[in-house]
Structure formats: structure tokens, C-alpha cells
Design a protein around this motif. Structure first.
Motif, PDB file in Angstrom:
ATOM      1  N   ALA A 191       0.750  -1.088  -0.069  1.00 10.48           N
ATOM      2  CA  ALA A 191       0.309   0.210   0.483  1.00 10.48           C
ATOM      3  C   ALA A 191       0.897   1.457  -0.113  1.00 10.48           C
ATOM      4  CB  ALA A 191      -0.620   0.034   1.168  1.00 10.48           C
ATOM      5  N   LYS A 192       0.533   2.400  -0.760  1.00 11.02           N
ATOM      6  CA  LYS A 192       1.218   3.399  -0.092  1.00 11.02           C
ATOM      7  C   LYS A 192       0.609   4.250   0.900  1.00 11.02           C
ATOM      8  CE  LYS A 192       0.956   3.840  -6.107  1.00 11.02           C
ATOM      9  NZ  LYS A 192       0.509   4.998  -7.107  1.00 11.02           N
ATOM     10  N   PRO A 193       2.410   5.099   0.755  1.00 12.15           N
ATOM     11  CA  PRO A 193       1.690   6.036   2.379  1.00 12.15           C
ATOM     12  C   PRO A 193       1.045   6.519   2.107  1.00 12.15           C
ATOM     13  CG  PRO A 193       3.959   6.486   1.449  1.00 12.15           C
ATOM     14  CD  PRO A 193       3.787   4.784   0.571  1.00 12.15           C
ATOM     15  N   ALA A 194      -0.156   6.891   3.051  1.00 13.31           N
ATOM     16  CA  ALA A 194      -0.654   8.334   2.646  1.00 13.31           C
ATOM     17  C   ALA A 194      -0.223   9.534   2.884  1.00 13.31           C
ATOM     18  CB  ALA A 194      -1.927   7.826   4.298  1.00 13.31           C
ATOM     19  N   ARG A 195      -0.860  10.171   2.387  1.00 10.35           N
ATOM     20  CA  ARG A 195       0.038  11.227   1.519  1.00 10.35           C
ATOM     21  C   ARG A 195      -0.105  12.590   2.627  1.00 10.35           C
ATOM     22  NH1 ARG A 195       0.051  14.331  -4.458  1.00 10.35           N
ATOM     23  NH2 ARG A 195       1.449  15.473  -4.655  1.00 10.35           N
ATOM     24  N   ARG A 196       0.521  13.643   3.442  1.00 10.32           N
ATOM     25  CA  ARG A 196       0.565  14.380   4.201  1.00 10.32           C
ATOM     26  C   ARG A 196      -0.189  15.391   3.494  1.00 10.32           C
ATOM     27  NH1 ARG A 196       6.105  16.435   7.594  1.00 10.32           N
ATOM     28  NH2 ARG A 196       6.074  13.993   8.606  1.00 10.32           N
ATOM     29  N   PRO A 197      -1.017  15.475   4.026  1.00 10.02           N
ATOM     30  CA  PRO A 197      -1.748  17.553   4.150  1.00 10.02           C
ATOM     31  C   PRO A 197      -1.151  18.223   4.178  1.00 10.02           C
ATOM     32  CG  PRO A 197      -3.031  15.789   5.931  1.00 10.02           C
ATOM     33  CD  PRO A 197      -1.518  15.673   5.430  1.00 10.02           C
ATOM     34  N   ARG A 198      -1.084  19.363   2.411  1.00 13.91           N
ATOM     35  CA  ARG A 198      -0.063  20.251   2.401  1.00 13.91           C
ATOM     36  C   ARG A 198      -0.345  21.507   3.755  1.00 13.91           C
ATOM     37  NH1 ARG A 198       2.611  22.505  -2.006  1.00 13.91           N
ATOM     38  NH2 ARG A 198       3.033  24.505  -2.352  1.00 13.91           N
ATOM     39  N   ARG A 199       0.942  21.516   4.324  1.00 14.60           N
ATOM     40  CA  ARG A 199       0.817  22.584   5.194  1.00 14.60           C
ATOM     41  C   ARG A 199       0.750  23.896   4.328  1.00 14.60           C
ATOM     42  NH1 ARG A 199       6.362  20.673   9.234  1.00 14.60           N
ATOM     43  NH2 ARG A 199       4.871  19.298  10.233  1.00 14.60           N
ATOM     44  N   ASN A 200      -0.072  25.043   5.657  1.00 16.03           N
ATOM     45  CA  ASN A 200      -0.570  26.134   5.477  1.00 16.03           C
ATOM     46  C   ASN A 200       1.222  27.351   5.275  1.00 16.03           C
ATOM     47  OD1 ASN A 200      -0.438  28.736   6.354  1.00 16.03           O
ATOM     48  ND2 ASN A 200      -3.001  28.909   5.343  1.00 16.03           N
ATOM     49  N   PRO A 201       1.823  27.570   4.691  1.00 15.84           N
ATOM     50  CA  PRO A 201       2.836  28.331   4.426  1.00 15.84           C
ATOM     51  C   PRO A 201       2.835  29.066   5.664  1.00 15.84           C
ATOM     52  CG  PRO A 201       1.877  28.712   2.014  1.00 15.84           C
ATOM     53  CD  PRO A 201       0.855  28.009   2.724  1.00 15.84           C
ATOM     54  N   ASP A 202       1.806  29.804   6.692  1.00 13.24           N
ATOM     55  CA  ASP A 202       1.898  30.748   7.872  1.00 13.24           C
ATOM     56  C   ASP A 202       2.300  29.728   8.456  1.00 13.24           C
ATOM     57  OD1 ASP A 202       1.234  32.934   6.382  1.00 13.24           O
ATOM     58  OD2 ASP A 202      -0.716  33.043   6.613  1.00 13.24           O
ATOM     59  N   GLU A 203       1.513  29.046   8.702  1.00 16.61           N
ATOM     60  CA  GLU A 203       1.885  27.755  10.138  1.00 16.61           C
ATOM     61  C   GLU A 203       3.358  27.102   9.648  1.00 16.61           C
ATOM     62  OE1 GLU A 203       0.163  22.945  10.697  1.00 16.61           O
ATOM     63  OE2 GLU A 203      -0.394  23.623   9.072  1.00 16.61           O
ATOM     64  N   VAL A 204       3.944  26.973   8.776  1.00 13.66           N
ATOM     65  CA  VAL A 204       5.045  26.211   8.668  1.00 13.66           C
ATOM     66  C   VAL A 204       5.837  27.433   9.263  1.00 13.66           C
ATOM     67  CG1 VAL A 204       6.803  25.870   6.862  1.00 13.66           C
ATOM     68  CG2 VAL A 204       4.328  25.382   6.795  1.00 13.66           C
ATOM     69  N   ARG A 205       5.333  28.256   9.012  1.00 13.79           N
ATOM     70  CA  ARG A 205       6.830  29.727   9.174  1.00 13.79           C
ATOM     71  C   ARG A 205       6.229  29.857  11.019  1.00 13.79           C
ATOM     72  NH1 ARG A 205       9.021  33.684   6.256  1.00 13.79           N
ATOM     73  NH2 ARG A 205       9.118  35.236   8.294  1.00 13.79           N
ATOM     74  N   ARG A 206       4.884  29.685  11.399  1.00 13.23           N
ATOM     75  CA  ARG A 206       5.278  29.619  12.284  1.00 13.23           C
ATOM     76  C   ARG A 206       6.262  28.438  13.925  1.00 13.23           C
ATOM     77  NH1 ARG A 206       1.568  26.968  15.952  1.00 13.23           N
ATOM     78  NH2 ARG A 206       0.924  25.497  14.200  1.00 13.23           N
TER      79      ARG A 206
END
Length: 201
Positions: free
Chosen positions: A6-21
């Protein structure tokens, strides 16, 4: 029946503001825990589960991450100083010690002392310019809030800020060592500042 894994579940794309925080919180933790040398794209990325290449997309470079970290800590320090000054202008008898604790905590727990030492040692003192401008703006704002009949002159107010900030900076960097060497209690410097501060008023 298919035997393909089974293919690993794709991680949801993070919001850029959340990544910076998240990245800035991790960078601050690196700074407080291990000093400026620990603030790298690789280490910050490891802490938040991202590659350093992804972080470059958000900050441009390691210098960009460090500049953003400085801006965040500066904002927090300014807020702490503003709250501390509010305590100075208060009639609350406990306000003075609360004010001292706010500034000391900002320098130690918030990472402001290590950040300032980092900039000073690097010799890149132009990076102090935003700090200078923000402190001057803070003093102007405080001056507007002083009552016309206040006995606390702006000159004494500046001296108070200087006295507290210098002691908070030194205490955050070498206070633990000095207190151990002199067998003093953990809040000895804060108590000393509290005793001497009224001489500025």
C-alpha cells in the motif's frame, strides 16, 4: 489478489503561515537550548519534520530564517518592555517586581539575551538597528502616557529601562554561573534590581 504494498498516505500540505510559525518556534527553542550555532535549517527542519530545502522555500536562506527569528524575538521583547512600563506607571505595590520578572523572563526564556549576544559577537551590529528604533518608539509611546504631573521624568524612565535590561541580559547569560560561584539564591539578581530601582525614580 494484488500483493503490491500500500502506498503511504500523503501528508496534507501545510499552510505557509503555519510552516513559518512552527519553524520560528523551533528556531527559538534551538537558540534557547543550545545557542546560536544550533539554529540551522537542518536542525529546524528536523524538529518540524521538513527538509531544509523546504525551509529555504519559506525563508530564502539560513540568514532569512535568522532574520525572521530576530524579528519575532524583538516583537516579543518590545511587548514585554511595554507591559513592564505599564507596571511602572501603576500604583500597584507589587508592580515593580512583576515588571522586573517580565523583562528578565523575556531575556532568558524568550531568547533575547542569546540573540543579542549572537549579533554582538558576529560584529554585524547593523542588525541592532531595528532594536534601537523599536526601543526609541517604545519610549516615545510611554512619554505620551505619562501624566502631566508625573514625578517620573523621561530621563529617569530611560535610566530604569537601561538598568533593568542590562541586568536581565547579563543574568540570562552568566547569572546561573555567578550565583553558584557566590552561593546566592536563584532570584538574587532580580531582588538586587528591585532594591536599587527606586533610586532612579
Amino acid at each position: 489478489m494484488s500483493t503490491e504494498p500500500a502506498k503511504p498516505a500523503r501528508r496534507p500540505r501545510r499552510n505557509p503561515d503555519e510552516v513559518r510559525r512552527l519553524a520560528l518556534e523551533a528556531a527559538r527553542a534551538c537558540l534557547v537550548e543550545a545557542g546560536p550555532g544550533a539554529v540551522t535549517l537542518q536542525e529546524v527542519g528536523r524538529r518540524i519534520g521538513m527538509t531544509h530545502v523546504n525551509l529555504i522555500h519559506h525563508f530564502g536562506s539560513a540568514a532569512g530564517l535568522q532574520t525572521a527569528l530576530m524579528a519575532m524575538i524583538l516583537c516579543d521583547l518590545n511587548a514585554a518592555l511595554g507591559e513592564a512600563i505599564t507596571r511602572i506607571l501603576s500604583d500597584d505595590p507589587l508592580a515593580q517586581r512583576e515588571m522586573i520578572d517580565i523583562v528578565f523572563d523575556a531575556y532568558s526564556q524568550g531568547g533575547a539575551a542569546k540573540l543579542a549576544a549572537w549579533i554582538a559577537i558576529s560584529g554585524d551590529t547593523d542588525r541592532f538597528e531595528p532594536i534601537r528604533l523599536s526601543i526609541q518608539a517604545l519610549v516615545r509611546e510611554i512619554e505620551k502616557r505619562l501624566p502631566p504631573n508625573s514625578e517620573l521624568s523621561i530621563g529617569r524612565l530611560k535610566s530604569s529601562i537601561l538598568f533593568i535590561a542590562h541586568n536581565a541580559f547579563a543574568d540570562a547569560l552568566i547569572g546561573g554561573f555567578m550565583r553558584d560561584a557566590l552561593d546566592r539564591e536563584p532570584d538574587a539578581t532580580r531582588k538586587m534590581v528591585a532594591r536599587l530601582l527606586p533610586s532612579f525614580y
